[in-house]
Design a protein around this motif. Structure first.
Motif, PDB file in Angstrom:
ATOM      1  N   LEU A  62       0.831  -1.204   0.000  1.00  0.00           N
ATOM      2  CA  LEU A  62       0.000   0.000   0.000  1.00  0.00           C
ATOM      3  C   LEU A  62       0.866   1.253   0.000  1.00  0.00           C
ATOM      4  N   ARG A  63       1.923   1.257   0.797  1.00  0.00           N
ATOM      5  CA  ARG A  63       2.827   2.410   0.809  1.00  0.00           C
ATOM      6  C   ARG A  63       3.499   2.589  -0.553  1.00  0.00           C
ATOM      7  N   TYR A  64       3.916   1.508  -1.162  1.00  0.00           N
ATOM      8  CA  TYR A  64       4.569   1.594  -2.468  1.00  0.00           C
ATOM      9  C   TYR A  64       3.589   2.076  -3.533  1.00  0.00           C
ATOM     10  N   GLN A  65       2.372   1.577  -3.518  1.00  0.00           N
ATOM     11  CA  GLN A  65       1.370   2.017  -4.493  1.00  0.00           C
ATOM     12  C   GLN A  65       1.025   3.489  -4.282  1.00  0.00           C
ATOM     13  N   THR A  66       1.010   3.947  -3.027  1.00  0.00           N
ATOM     14  CA  THR A  66       0.772   5.363  -2.753  1.00  0.00           C
ATOM     15  C   THR A  66       1.873   6.209  -3.358  1.00  0.00           C
ATOM     16  N   TYR A  67       3.102   5.750  -3.216  1.00  0.00           N
ATOM     17  CA  TYR A  67       4.237   6.454  -3.828  1.00  0.00           C
ATOM     18  C   TYR A  67       4.069   6.534  -5.343  1.00  0.00           C
ATOM     19  N   LEU A  68       3.693   5.424  -5.975  1.00  0.00           N
ATOM     20  CA  LEU A  68       3.517   5.431  -7.425  1.00  0.00           C
ATOM     21  C   LEU A  68       2.409   6.391  -7.857  1.00  0.00           C
ATOM     22  N   CYS A  69       1.330   6.441  -7.097  1.00  0.00           N
ATOM     23  CA  CYS A  69       0.239   7.367  -7.427  1.00  0.00           C
ATOM     24  C   CYS A  69       0.679   8.823  -7.268  1.00  0.00           C
ATOM     25  N   LEU A  70       1.465   9.115  -6.241  1.00  0.00           N
ATOM     26  CA  LEU A  70       1.956  10.481  -6.053  1.00  0.00           C
ATOM     27  C   LEU A  70       2.909  10.888  -7.169  1.00  0.00           C
ATOM     28  N   VAL A  71       3.739   9.981  -7.626  1.00  0.00           N
ATOM     29  CA  VAL A  71       4.629  10.266  -8.758  1.00  0.00           C
ATOM     30  C   VAL A  71       3.799  10.535 -10.007  1.00  0.00           C
ATOM     31  N   ASP A  72       2.745   9.754 -10.221  1.00  0.00           N
ATOM     32  CA  ASP A  72       1.880   9.955 -11.377  1.00  0.00           C
ATOM     33  C   ASP A  72       1.200  11.319 -11.304  1.00  0.00           C
TER      34      ASP A  72
END
Length: 81
Positions: A62-72
């Motif tokens: 979940l933390r990693y996916q949050t990071y990916l969404c913030l980068v997007d």
């Protein structure tokens, strides 16, 4: 390979999957060890160990996916400017 060396792509998804399955294997081994030594707690270790391992790694993912969404989001905002 260059993207991995320059940290443009991350190995985290693969590493998390590998560590998750290693955690499940460790939980199963621990439950088997308890069972083979006639300890009644093997059932609890089997159920709660696998559940806890799953919950811990879901938190990491979940933390990693949050990071990916913030980068997007950042990339979309930079494209609009």
């Amino acid at each position: 390979m260059r993207d991995y060396l320059l940290f443009r792509k991350f190995m985290m998804p693969f590493a998390l999957q590998l560590l998750f399955w290693a955690g499940i294997a460790g939980t199963l081994y621990g439950a088997w060890w308890l069972y083979s030594h006639d300890n009644w707690a093997w059932i609890m270790a089997l159920v709660f160990g696998t559940l806890l391992t799953r919950l811990i790694f879901e938190g990491f993912i979940l933390r990693y996916q949050t990071y990916l969404c913030l980068v997007d989001i950042r990339n979309r905002l930079l494209d609009d400017v």
